[in-house]
Design a protein around this motif. Sequence first.
Motif, PDB file in Angstrom:
ATOM      1  N   THR A   1       0.845  -1.209   0.000  1.00  0.00           N
ATOM      2  CA  THR A   1       0.000   0.000   0.000  1.00  0.00           C
ATOM      3  C   THR A   1       0.873   1.249   0.000  1.00  0.00           C
ATOM      4  OG1 THR A   1      -1.699  -1.208   1.216  1.00  0.00           O
ATOM      5  CG2 THR A   1      -1.854   1.193   1.226  1.00  0.00           C
ATOM      6  N   GLU A   2       1.887   1.261   0.851  1.00  0.00           N
ATOM      7  CA  GLU A   2       2.789   2.419   0.919  1.00  0.00           C
ATOM      8  C   GLU A   2       3.520   2.620  -0.400  1.00  0.00           C
ATOM      9  OE1 GLU A   2       5.381   1.941   4.277  1.00  0.00           O
ATOM     10  OE2 GLU A   2       3.741   2.098   5.710  1.00  0.00           O
TER      11      GLU A   2
ATOM     12  N   GLU B   1       2.462   1.746  -3.368  1.00  0.00           N
ATOM     13  CA  GLU B   1       1.491   2.300  -4.326  1.00  0.00           C
ATOM     14  C   GLU B   1       1.319   3.800  -4.089  1.00  0.00           C
ATOM     15  OE1 GLU B   1       0.000   0.938  -6.996  1.00  0.00           O
ATOM     16  OE2 GLU B   1       1.233  -0.829  -6.582  1.00  0.00           O
ATOM     17  N   GLN B   2       1.260   4.186  -2.824  1.00  0.00           N
ATOM     18  CA  GLN B   2       1.105   5.610  -2.499  1.00  0.00           C
ATOM     19  C   GLN B   2       2.330   6.403  -2.952  1.00  0.00           C
ATOM     20  OE1 GLN B   2      -1.705   7.064  -1.402  1.00  0.00           O
ATOM     21  NE2 GLN B   2      -0.637   8.977  -1.802  1.00  0.00           N
TER      22      GLN B   2
ATOM     23  N   LYS C   1       4.327   5.609  -5.387  1.00  0.00           N
ATOM     24  CA  LYS C   1       4.279   5.680  -6.852  1.00  0.00           C
ATOM     25  C   LYS C   1       3.324   6.779  -7.313  1.00  0.00           C
ATOM     26  CE  LYS C   1       5.400   0.895  -8.074  1.00  0.00           C
ATOM     27  NZ  LYS C   1       4.869  -0.336  -8.662  1.00  0.00           N
ATOM     28  N   LYS C   2       2.153   6.846  -6.650  1.00  0.00           N
ATOM     29  CA  LYS C   2       1.176   7.879  -7.013  1.00  0.00           C
ATOM     30  C   LYS C   2       1.743   9.261  -6.749  1.00  0.00           C
ATOM     31  CE  LYS C   2      -3.009   5.171  -6.235  1.00  0.00           C
ATOM     32  NZ  LYS C   2      -4.175   4.964  -5.373  1.00  0.00           N
ATOM     33  N   ASP C   3       2.370   9.409  -5.555  1.00  0.00           N
ATOM     34  CA  ASP C   3       2.962  10.704  -5.213  1.00  0.00           C
ATOM     35  C   ASP C   3       4.058  11.063  -6.201  1.00  0.00           C
ATOM     36  OD1 ASP C   3       1.266  10.876  -3.054  1.00  0.00           O
ATOM     37  OD2 ASP C   3       2.791  10.331  -1.549  1.00  0.00           O
TER      38      ASP C   3
ATOM     39  N   ARG D   1       2.446  12.079  -9.389  1.00  0.00           N
ATOM     40  CA  ARG D   1       1.853  13.409  -9.241  1.00  0.00           C
ATOM     41  C   ARG D   1       2.928  14.479  -9.270  1.00  0.00           C
ATOM     42  NH1 ARG D   1       1.461  16.399  -4.996  1.00  0.00           N
ATOM     43  NH2 ARG D   1       1.856  14.716  -3.558  1.00  0.00           N
TER      44      ARG D   1
END
Length: 144
Positions: A111-112, A114-115, A117-119, A122
């Motif tokens: 989960t971390e 994935e977060q 990667k998203k950050d 972004r």
Amino acid sequence: MRAEAAAIRNEMAATRIAAAKKEAELQELRHQVAELRQARAEQQQAFDAKQTELMTARAERDQLVQAKAEFQAQLAELPQLRQTAVEAKASETSVQTRMKELESSMATLTTELEQVKKDLARLQNESDTKSRTSAKAGKTPRNP
């Protein structure tokens, strides 16, 4: 002479009668010997059968004694085996608990990740957007 001949004839008749009796006794004795031999053969056969049974019973007894010794040895090991089983069960429970912890940790890290990667995506988008905006305005982009 006649008296002597009669006496000899009587003696011969008595001898023949005695010989016939002895022959009958001899035949009876031969018959008894045959019966005794037959009875002895049957007894020997019965003895041999009993001897075989005895040997078989002794062999079975020896096998049972050996099996009993093996069972007693296994019985003596039983408490240790039970203890080992209890320890194995406890160890299995511990391993299962540790596996659940690791799975939970892995899920959290996934989960971390994935977060992150998203950050990162972004931030990359924002950086690209700023670069385009700066390029349009004639400014040089700064390194963040």
